[in-house]
Structures are given as C-alpha cells and as structure tokens.
Design an enzyme around this catalytic site. Structure first.
Site, PDB file in Angstrom:
ATOM      1  N   ARG A 112       0.937  -1.413   0.014  1.00 42.38           N
ATOM      2  CA  ARG A 112      -0.016   0.106  -0.061  1.00 42.38           C
ATOM      3  C   ARG A 112       0.765   1.186   0.188  1.00 42.38           C
ATOM      4  NH1 ARG A 112      -1.984   0.918   4.523  1.00 42.38           N
ATOM      5  NH2 ARG A 112      -1.180  -0.958   5.595  1.00 42.38           N
ATOM      6  N   TYR A 261      -1.940  -3.651  -6.524  1.00 49.15           N
ATOM      7  CA  TYR A 261      -1.483  -4.508  -5.337  1.00 49.15           C
ATOM      8  C   TYR A 261      -2.492  -4.322  -4.452  1.00 49.15           C
ATOM      9  CZ  TYR A 261       1.230  -7.308  -2.356  1.00 49.15           C
ATOM     10  OH  TYR A 261       1.611  -8.039  -1.487  1.00 49.15           O
ATOM     11  N   GLY A 262      -2.956  -5.474  -3.886  1.00 49.09           N
ATOM     12  CA  GLY A 262      -3.652  -5.726  -2.538  1.00 49.09           C
ATOM     13  C   GLY A 262      -4.494  -4.507  -2.129  1.00 49.09           C
ATOM     14  N   GLY A 263      -4.104  -3.800  -1.148  1.00 51.00           N
ATOM     15  CA  GLY A 263      -4.980  -2.599  -0.482  1.00 51.00           C
ATOM     16  C   GLY A 263      -5.132  -1.330  -1.295  1.00 51.00           C
ATOM     17  N   LYS A 270      -9.551  -2.000   2.024  1.00 51.62           N
ATOM     18  CA  LYS A 270      -9.176  -1.084   2.712  1.00 51.62           C
ATOM     19  C   LYS A 270     -10.111   0.169   2.166  1.00 51.62           C
ATOM     20  CE  LYS A 270      -6.218  -3.495   4.588  1.00 51.62           C
ATOM     21  NZ  LYS A 270      -6.175  -3.900   6.096  1.00 51.62           N
ATOM     22  N   HIS A 290     -10.332  -2.170  11.842  1.00 49.15           N
ATOM     23  CA  HIS A 290      -9.156  -2.904  11.275  1.00 49.15           C
ATOM     24  C   HIS A 290      -9.023  -4.034  12.386  1.00 49.15           C
ATOM     25  CE1 HIS A 290      -4.800  -3.207   9.522  1.00 49.15           C
ATOM     26  NE2 HIS A 290      -5.472  -4.171   9.115  1.00 49.15           N
ATOM     27  N   SER A 311      -1.212  -3.354  10.398  1.00 47.24           N
ATOM     28  CA  SER A 311      -0.761  -4.226   9.257  1.00 47.24           C
ATOM     29  C   SER A 311       0.526  -5.046   9.793  1.00 47.24           C
ATOM     30  CB  SER A 311      -0.717  -3.393   8.116  1.00 47.24           C
ATOM     31  OG  SER A 311      -1.972  -2.524   7.894  1.00 47.24           O
ATOM     32  N   ALA A 312       0.374  -6.331   9.636  1.00 48.13           N
ATOM     33  CA  ALA A 312       1.491  -7.420   9.666  1.00 48.13           C
ATOM     34  C   ALA A 312       1.916  -7.403  11.054  1.00 48.13           C
ATOM     35  CB  ALA A 312       2.699  -6.852   8.655  1.00 48.13           C
ATOM     36  N   CYS A 313       1.065  -7.404  11.967  1.00 44.72           N
ATOM     37  CA  CYS A 313       0.883  -7.421  13.512  1.00 44.72           C
ATOM     38  C   CYS A 313       0.364  -8.764  14.286  1.00 44.72           C
ATOM     39  CB  CYS A 313       0.845  -6.190  13.992  1.00 44.72           C
ATOM     40  SG  CYS A 313       2.125  -4.944  13.774  1.00 44.72           S
ATOM     41  N   LYS A 315      -2.959 -10.360  13.138  1.00 42.64           N
ATOM     42  CA  LYS A 315      -4.167 -10.651  13.135  1.00 42.64           C
ATOM     43  C   LYS A 315      -4.730 -12.034  12.522  1.00 42.64           C
ATOM     44  CE  LYS A 315      -5.478  -6.849  10.678  1.00 42.64           C
ATOM     45  NZ  LYS A 315      -4.140  -6.473  11.081  1.00 42.64           N
ATOM     46  N   THR A 316      -4.265 -12.260  11.321  1.00 37.55           N
ATOM     47  CA  THR A 316      -4.355 -13.432  10.584  1.00 37.55           C
ATOM     48  C   THR A 316      -3.883 -14.702  11.712  1.00 37.55           C
ATOM     49  OG1 THR A 316      -3.963 -12.430   8.515  1.00 37.55           O
ATOM     50  CG2 THR A 316      -3.909 -15.012   8.680  1.00 37.55           C
ATOM     51  N   ASN A 317      -2.817 -14.555  12.435  1.00 38.30           N
ATOM     52  CA  ASN A 317      -2.114 -15.626  13.118  1.00 38.30           C
ATOM     53  C   ASN A 317      -3.050 -15.819  14.155  1.00 38.30           C
ATOM     54  OD1 ASN A 317       0.672 -16.910  12.326  1.00 38.30           O
ATOM     55  ND2 ASN A 317       0.539 -14.822  11.522  1.00 38.30           N
ATOM     56  N   ASP A 336      -9.067  -9.608   9.278  1.00 38.39           N
ATOM     57  CA  ASP A 336      -8.686  -8.040   8.970  1.00 38.39           C
ATOM     58  C   ASP A 336      -9.730  -7.152   9.275  1.00 38.39           C
ATOM     59  OD1 ASP A 336      -6.269  -6.827   7.719  1.00 38.39           O
ATOM     60  OD2 ASP A 336      -7.623  -6.099   6.265  1.00 38.39           O
ATOM     61  N   ARG A 431       1.808 -12.087   0.083  1.00 39.87           N
ATOM     62  CA  ARG A 431       0.720 -12.497   0.245  1.00 39.87           C
ATOM     63  C   ARG A 431       0.058 -13.803  -0.403  1.00 39.87           C
ATOM     64  NH1 ARG A 431      -1.673  -8.687   4.417  1.00 39.87           N
ATOM     65  NH2 ARG A 431       0.028  -7.128   4.343  1.00 39.87           N
ATOM     66  N   ARG A 462       3.558  -4.054  17.684  1.00 42.85           N
ATOM     67  CA  ARG A 462       5.021  -4.744  18.085  1.00 42.85           C
ATOM     68  C   ARG A 462       5.690  -3.443  19.054  1.00 42.85           C
ATOM     69  NH1 ARG A 462       7.216  -8.311  13.884  1.00 42.85           N
ATOM     70  NH2 ARG A 462       5.326  -8.748  12.632  1.00 42.85           N
ATOM     71  N   ASN A 558      -0.433 -17.771  22.715  1.00 47.11           N
ATOM     72  CA  ASN A 558      -1.182 -16.624  22.903  1.00 47.11           C
ATOM     73  C   ASN A 558      -2.566 -17.073  23.689  1.00 47.11           C
ATOM     74  OD1 ASN A 558       0.922 -14.835  22.001  1.00 47.11           O
ATOM     75  ND2 ASN A 558      -0.181 -15.009  19.951  1.00 47.11           N
TER      76      ASN A 558
HETATM   77  N1  LIG Z   1       6.894 -13.345  17.402  1.00 40.88           N
HETATM   78  C1  LIG Z   1       5.540 -13.231  17.099  1.00 40.88           C
HETATM   79  N2  LIG Z   1       5.337 -13.131  15.548  1.00 40.88           N
HETATM   80  C2  LIG Z   1       4.002 -13.102  15.418  1.00 40.88           C
HETATM   81  C3  LIG Z   1       2.832 -13.453  15.920  1.00 40.88           C
HETATM   82  N3  LIG Z   1       1.739 -13.513  15.438  1.00 40.88           N
HETATM   83  C4  LIG Z   1       2.128 -13.168  14.165  1.00 40.88           C
HETATM   84  N4  LIG Z   1       3.465 -12.847  14.238  1.00 40.88           N
HETATM   85  C5  LIG Z   1       4.301 -12.530  12.981  1.00 40.88           C
HETATM   86  O1  LIG Z   1       3.854 -11.341  12.324  1.00 40.88           O
HETATM   87  C6  LIG Z   1       3.601 -11.358  10.798  1.00 40.88           C
HETATM   88  C7  LIG Z   1       2.495 -10.693  10.318  1.00 40.88           C
HETATM   89  O2  LIG Z   1       1.348 -11.390  10.980  1.00 40.88           O
HETATM   90  P1  LIG Z   1      -0.041 -11.246  10.310  1.00 40.88           P
HETATM   91  O3  LIG Z   1      -0.773 -12.241  11.259  1.00 40.88           O
HETATM   92  O4  LIG Z   1      -0.090 -11.790   9.107  1.00 40.88           O
HETATM   93  O5  LIG Z   1      -0.251 -10.134  10.415  1.00 40.88           O
HETATM   94  P2  LIG Z   1      -1.830  -9.119  10.194  1.00 40.88           P
HETATM   95  O6  LIG Z   1      -2.187  -8.429  11.347  1.00 40.88           O
HETATM   96  O7  LIG Z   1      -2.776 -10.022   9.890  1.00 40.88           O
HETATM   97  O8  LIG Z   1      -1.564  -8.263   8.997  1.00 40.88           O
HETATM   98  P3  LIG Z   1      -2.506  -7.500   7.766  1.00 40.88           P
HETATM   99  O9  LIG Z   1      -2.965  -8.433   6.783  1.00 40.88           O
HETATM  100  O10 LIG Z   1      -1.211  -6.679   7.047  1.00 40.88           O
HETATM  101  O11 LIG Z   1      -3.422  -6.530   8.199  1.00 40.88           O
HETATM  102  C8  LIG Z   1       3.971 -12.851  10.285  1.00 40.88           C
HETATM  103  O12 LIG Z   1       5.293 -12.834   9.963  1.00 40.88           O
HETATM  104  C9  LIG Z   1       3.976 -13.605  11.590  1.00 40.88           C
HETATM  105  O13 LIG Z   1       4.703 -14.510  11.854  1.00 40.88           O
HETATM  106  C10 LIG Z   1       3.288 -13.854  17.436  1.00 40.88           C
HETATM  107  O14 LIG Z   1       2.349 -14.181  18.332  1.00 40.88           O
HETATM  108  N5  LIG Z   1       4.598 -13.966  17.878  1.00 40.88           N
HETATM  109  O1  LIG Z   2      -3.891  -3.531   2.436  1.00 41.09           O
HETATM  110  C1  LIG Z   2      -3.211  -4.574   2.388  1.00 41.09           C
HETATM  111  O2  LIG Z   2      -2.423  -4.645   1.228  1.00 41.09           O
HETATM  112  C2  LIG Z   2      -3.093  -5.722   3.238  1.00 41.09           C
HETATM  113  C3  LIG Z   2      -3.555  -5.514   4.601  1.00 41.09           C
HETATM  114  O3  LIG Z   2      -4.221  -6.170   5.164  1.00 41.09           O
HETATM  115  C4  LIG Z   2      -2.957  -4.312   5.390  1.00 41.09           C
HETATM  116  O4  LIG Z   2      -1.913  -3.773   4.894  1.00 41.09           O
HETATM  117  O5  LIG Z   2      -3.390  -4.051   6.458  1.00 41.09           O
HETATM  118 MN   LIG Z   3      -4.889  -5.372   7.311  1.00 39.12          MN
END
Ligand SMILES: Nc1nc2c(ncn2[C@@H]2O[C@H](COP(=O)(O)OP(=O)(O)OP(=O)(O)O)[C@@H](O)[C@H]2O)c(=O)[nH]1
Ligand SMILES: O=C([O-])CC(=O)C(=O)O
Ligand SMILES: [Mn+2]
Length: 647
Positions: A112, A261-263, A270, A290, A311-313, A315-317, A336, A431, A462, A558
């Site tokens: 994005r 790309y994506g978002g 988004k 979000h 983002s990338a912190c 949520k999916t996990n 998300d 992704r 983070r 967790n």
């Molecule tokens: N150390 C650690 N890393 C984590 C944990 N959960 C997720 N991660 C890492 O964080 C990164 C992003 O995690 P996602 O769950 O994809 O993030 P998201 O919040 O869904 O991201 P967006 O789709 O961008 O909104 C990945 O590389 C994971 O491996 C955790 O509990 N501990």
């Molecule tokens: O928007 C994107 O490309 C992917 C996403 O979920 C974010 O960045 O939070």
């Molecule tokens: Mn997101």
C-alpha cells in the site's frame, strides 16, 4: 421484434422508473452486445440497475475501454480469466497444488502507498485533524474535490484504451444481510477480478438482490500506464509515479489509479470496508474497524473477541491460532476487518465483510500457523512469494517444510540459495489470497447475517520495549485512550522504511475515512448506546529481552493470554491494579508446561519508560489532533501522568 432477453429485462424493471425502458428502446439494436458503442464481450448488461448502468456508462466515456466484461462470478468466467492471465504472463500455475497461482508484481508495486492515499471532502477538517503550525500531519491526506477531479481527468482519460473494462458487482458482508453493503468495481485488471472473487462475494448472487433503490459504493480502478507510455513490465502494468488512491465519502466513491497491489486495488478491502466504511458507520452509528474476529470455546462456553493490530502485526495468526492449552477451541470469523454495531439489546455484534484472506506469507509455517497452511494450498493466488523447482511456493519461515534438494527462485524470478543469498526469497509483504471458506476452523456463524456477539476488544502492536504482555483498560474512556495511543514498529505492509515506532491509533492510521478527532468522539459515544460494553485489553506479543529475542513464544501460546481474558469476562478476581491498567495477578496467567518464561521481564513496568510514553502520546495528540481532540483524552493523559508519577 424485440428478442426474448429484452422482454425479460423489461419485465424485471417494469415496476421501476420509466428511464430504463426508455433507454432500452433507444438502444434497440445490439442491445446485449454494446454499451456506449463498446462491445460487451461477457455478461449481461440487463443485470445492472439503471443507476449502476449510468455509472458504468460515465466511466466508459472517461476510460474509453476496448471491451466491456460484466462479471457473473461463475467458474467458467474465472477459469477463462486465469487462462488469460497466464497467457499474459501475470500468473503462472503452481502444479504442486490444486488451482494455485503465482503472480509476480513490478518490484515498484509491492505494498500500500499511504503517501498517495487521500480523502476528498469540501472542508479539509472533515477529513483530517489540523496539526500544529510547522508540523506535518500524519493522520491521513486530504485533497479538495476540484483537485480530485483534475487528478482523475489527467490519469483516467483514455486509460483503458486497448483494454477490457471489467464490471464487478460485489457485496461486503453476506449477500442480503442487513449489515452488508454493495459495491461496483470497474477495473482493467483481470488479476483484480480473480482476487476480488476470492476476497468478496461477486456476480449474479449480488445483482439478483439489487433494484434501482439499492445504494452502492462506486469503485473505479485502473492499473494505469506511465506518462511516457513505456511499460517496464508488461505482465504487471502499473504507474507507480502517478499512483493515487482517492476517496470521496460524501459520494460513496473510490478512485484508484496506478497500482495493482492488494489494499491499493482490491477496493472492497481498505478503501471501502475501512475508509468509506468508517464514514458510513459514523453516520449510521456503528463501527468499521481493522480487526480480526475469533470465537473461543472453553468448557463448552463460547465467546467472541475482536482485535485491532496494525498491518503485519498478527491478526491473521491470532484469528487462526491453534491453542496449546487443552480444553480450548478457537474458530475464525475474520482476519482483517470487522463491522460492528450494538443490537436492540445493547449487545455489540460483528460481521466480517470479507470472503477471503489476503494474508502475509512470510512467517507462516506448520509450526506458527498450521491452520493457514492447511487453508492456502488450493484455489489460491500467491503474490511475490518465491517458487520451488517442484512447482510449489517458498517463503521465509518455510525452511523446515521444503526439502534441501529443491531449488528456489526468488520473488524477482532469480535463482536463490538458502545459504548464500543475502536478500529474502519472498518479498516481506508477499501474500496469499485464499477463500475463507477453506479455513478448517472457519466459525459456523461466520456468515451469520446478524453477526456474532463480541465480548472483548483487544488492541496490540509490536513493542520491543516497555509494554507488558497484557493489560486491561480501567473503564471505557481509558479503553478509548488505549486505542488512541497505540504505537507499533513499522512493517513491510506499507512504504515506511526501517523499524521505527510509529503512532498507529486503533491500528487505523492508514484507514480513517474522516477526522480522527471525530472518530474518537464516536468511540466515546458508544458508552451512551449500551450498558453492556465489551471489556478492552492491550496485548504485546513482541516484547524483547536483553538478548534481542522475543520474551513470549506467541502464536498458539497466545491462548494463555486469551484464557486470562476469559477469566476477566467471567469477573474473576485475577487482576492487579497498576498505574497503566490491570495486569494478571501472580499465578493467574496459566504458564503450565511452558519453559524458560521470564514472567517478570514480560510484565515489568518501568516508570521512566511510561513517563516518556505518555509524554510522547500527549505531544502526538497536541501536535496532530489539536483542537479536534476530545477533552476526555486530555483528562486520560492527566490521570495517567499522576498515576505514573506515583510509581
Ligand atoms: N513473534 C511473533 N510473531 C508473530 C505472532 N503473530 C504473528 N506474528 C508474525 O507477524 C507477521 C504478520 O502477521 P499477520 O498475522 O499476517 O498480520 P496481520 O495483522 O494479519 O496483517 P495485515 O494482513 O497486514 O493486516 C507474520 O510474519 C507472523 O509470523 C506472534 O504471536 N509472535
Ligand atoms: O492492504 C493490504 O495490502 C493488506 C493489509 O491487510 C494491510 O496492509 O493491512
Ligand atoms: Mn490489514
């Protein structure tokens, strides 16, 4: 003689304004094959309501496509688009899996672009708070409607020459749910169509429930062409120099140019579900956030939790986690975005407006997220991951899942070696785009039209130093303050460089559709809507020890933190008051079976750190939100400062 189809269409719109049937008669010849003189190569224009059709016609005049394709969402349509994308070199098949594809983008179009994303309103103060003099605002970008019109004209005039315009009718949320909203995306990218088909509900299912009263969000997208006409990478057309992502909340309109790309390009996500969504939510009295949504069952009792992490912190996990503690079950509603509102009984209910996951690939493995691993290896489009010589995919984190003998090609298409290569094999923001229905732990209620009841809301980010594993808000005003003061290390999901700690209030900084000060007011006002507010917590899986390693194992572990949250929801006396909120009493966080956890380091509260933290937040509020800041937030700062002084 009008043909059968024309008759049908007259019947189906017979009860509506005369405009449409007049239109039919005017364009009697070739009715089903042309729109504004452009040939319709796929789909039936009669499924479009007169209002939609007039929007499409306007944009045909602007973009001047060669062909029109009206998406019906069928399997046949999808496989022809995938074939076309293969022929154009945009995607290649991954024969190791069933119906999986790899797309490589232009390396200048991988995330994005927040600096090129704007909210367009008459008054600047409707879109963004006014920063102090000499301070650059960081809570969104504003553009005037006249500048927007100019920018659109410059970029979109004739932008679809020699291209096909795809018309995608889509629903955010289960089709026909009272909480759902409809959009029409026009795009010149078949990759976007194939991805929107996974991420949203598209085609006939949607057009069937539309009539001329149906409101829809107008979404125009073009990958663009550089001003000099030179396309660097014909398999991934884009125009990074002139990329612009514009939102006009007043007209429920989105215009996105230059990126595939994506978002930036899957406009339901988004742009619609968050930016336009938050403005609709403000008007209608609900929340577009979000946030992931998960269900957790303990001893037969089920609760739902929503969580906002940038983002990338994580949520999916978290949404797909496999609990390590016995007796727990986690099920996924969404990873998300959450649309939430209080029902007539004052219960907060949430739907996931999406239909798929656009998840971060690196870090996903059978040890970190086995559920994602069993979701993504069919019917998935991977973007910017690495490729293996046996027709599969690879990314950082899959070291133990791919045999040493297998050769790897990186996301740029170059040979890559595990031992000697110095750059990552997969782009850090690579992704997977995969159907949510394939997730083995998808919640049975995930498409429930009324949404699932939310008992708790989590914020998180983070934070390598200072912020404990979990703390609970003292009350609603403090909860809103917690969201407002959220900070997190920058990630690869947007164009920010380095791992600086950034303010990311509510994990929404890139996604607010209106002035953040008013957004805070809206959150504060939830207290007047119900006597049953969810409990609010702040979590941090990312605190590091002196050795630079994470103090907490995260992922499936967790659930121990969720377990403590459930105890709090049951009003168990397991919380200890601290100046910043409530933390687990000794022994109340279940650590059974976990080795080498430095619990003191995870929960250590350092007075100096918190003084600096609150000062930074106060400065941020003053400089960035200024007069738009609700007085409650200043009060919270004062209360916290006093409490921290007594630490
Ligand atoms: N150390 C650690 N890393 C984590 C944990 N959960 C997720 N991660 C890492 O964080 C990164 C992003 O995690 P996602 O769950 O994809 O993030 P998201 O919040 O869904 O991201 P967006 O789709 O961008 O909104 C990945 O590389 C994971 O491996 C955790 O509990 N501990
Ligand atoms: O928007 C994107 O490309 C992917 C996403 O979920 C974010 O960045 O939070
Ligand atoms: Mn997101």
């Amino acid at each position: 003689m009008p043909d059968i189809a024309e008759k049908d269409s007259e019947i189906s719109y017979a009860s509506e304004a005369g405009r449409f049937s007049k239109h039919l008669k005017q364009s009697h010849f070739g009715l089903f094959h042309h729109l504004r003189g452009i040939s319709v190569v796929h789909g039936d224009i009669n499924v479009l309501t007169p209002k939609v059709r007039s929007y499409v016609e306007d944009k045909i005049d602007l973009c001047q496509p060669e062909k029109i394709h009206i998406c019906d969402g069928t399997d046949y349509e999808n496989s022809s688009l995938l074939t076309l994308l293969q022929k154009e070199g945009t995607i290649k098949a991954l024969p190791k899996y069933e119906n999986c594809w790899l797309a490589r983008t232009n390396p200048a179009d991988t995330a994005r672009v927040e600096s090129k994303t704007f909210i367009c309103t008459e008054k600047k103060s409707e879109a963004i708070p006014t920063p102090s003099e000499g301070v650059k605002g960081s809570l969104g970008n504003w553009m005037s409607p006249s500048d927007m019109n100019k920018a659109v004209k410059e970029r979109f005039t004739g932008c679809m020459k020699n291209r096909t315009m795809y018309v995608i009718p889509f629903s955010m949320g289960p089709v026909g749910s009272p909480l759902s909203k409809i959009g029409i995306q026009l795009t010149d990218s078949a990759y976007v169509v194939a991805s929107m088909r996974i991420m949203t509900r598209i085609g006939q299912a949607v057009t069937k429930i539309m009539n001329n009263e149906t409101e829809f969000v107008k979404c125009l997208h073009s990958v663009g062409t550089p001003a000099d006409g030179k396309m660097e990478m014909p398999s991934w057309p884009c125009d990074p120099e002139r990329t612009l992502i514009l939102h006009k909340p007043q007209a429920n309109e989105i215009v996105s140019y230059g990126s595939g790309y994506g978002g930036n390009s899957l406009l339901g996500k988004k742009c619609f579900a968050l930016r336009i969504g938050s403005t609709i939510a403000k008007r209608e009295g609900w929340l577009a956030e979000h946030m992931l949504i998960l269900g957790i069952t303990k001893n037969g009792k089920k609760r739902y939790i929503a969580a906002a992490f940038p983002s990338a912190c994580g949520k999916t996990n978290l949404a797909m986690m496999t609990p390590t503690l016995p007796g727990y079950k986690v099920e996924c509603v969404g990873d998300d975005i959450a649309w939430m509102r209080f029902d007539e009984n004052g219960q907060l209910r949430a739907i996931n407006p999406e239909h798929g996951f656009f998840g971060v690939a690196p870090g996903t493995s059978n040890s970190s997220n086995p559920i994602a691993m069993s979701t993504v290896f069919k019917n998935t489009i991977f973007t910017n991951v690495a490729e293996t010589s046996d027709g599969g995919v690879y990314w950082e984190g899959m070291e133990n899942e791919v045999d040493e003998s297998v050769k790897i090609t990186d996301w740029l298409g170059k040979p890559w070696d595990r031992k000697t290569s110095k750059t990552p094999a997969a782009h850090p923001n690579s992704r997977f785009c995969t159907p949510a229905s394939q997730c083995p732990i998808i919640d049975p209620q995930w498409e429930s039209p009324e949404g699932v009841p939310i008992s708790a809301i989590l914020f998180g980010g983070r934070r390598p130093v200072g912020v404990p594993l979990i703390h609970e808000a003292k009350n609603w005003k403090h909860a809103v303050f917690m969201g407002a003061s959220l900070r997190s290390e920058a990630t690869a999901a947007a164009e920010h460089k380095g791992k600086v700690i950034m303010h990311d209030p509510f994990a929404m900084r890139p996604f607010f559709g209106y002035n953040f000060g008013q957004y805070l007011q809206h959150w504060l006002s939830m207290e007047t809507r119900t006597s049953n507010l969810p409990k609010v917590f702040l979590v941090n899986w990312f605190r590091k020890g002196g050795d630079g390693k994470f103090l907490w194992p995260g992922f499936g572990e967790n659930c121990r933190v969720l377990d403590w949250i459930l105890k709090r929801l049951d009003n168990e006396d397991c919380a200890l008051k601290t100046p910043i909120g409530l933390i687990p009493k000794k022994e109340s966080l279940n650590l059974e079976g976990l080795k080498d956890i430095d619990i003191d380091a995870l929960f250590k509260l350092d007075a100096e750190f918190w003084k600096q933290e609150i000062n930074a937040v106060e400065k941020y509020f003053e400089e960035q939100v200024g007069k738009d800041l609700p007085s409650e937030m200043k009060e919270q700062c004062e209360i916290l400062k006093k409490e921290i002084d007594s630490m």
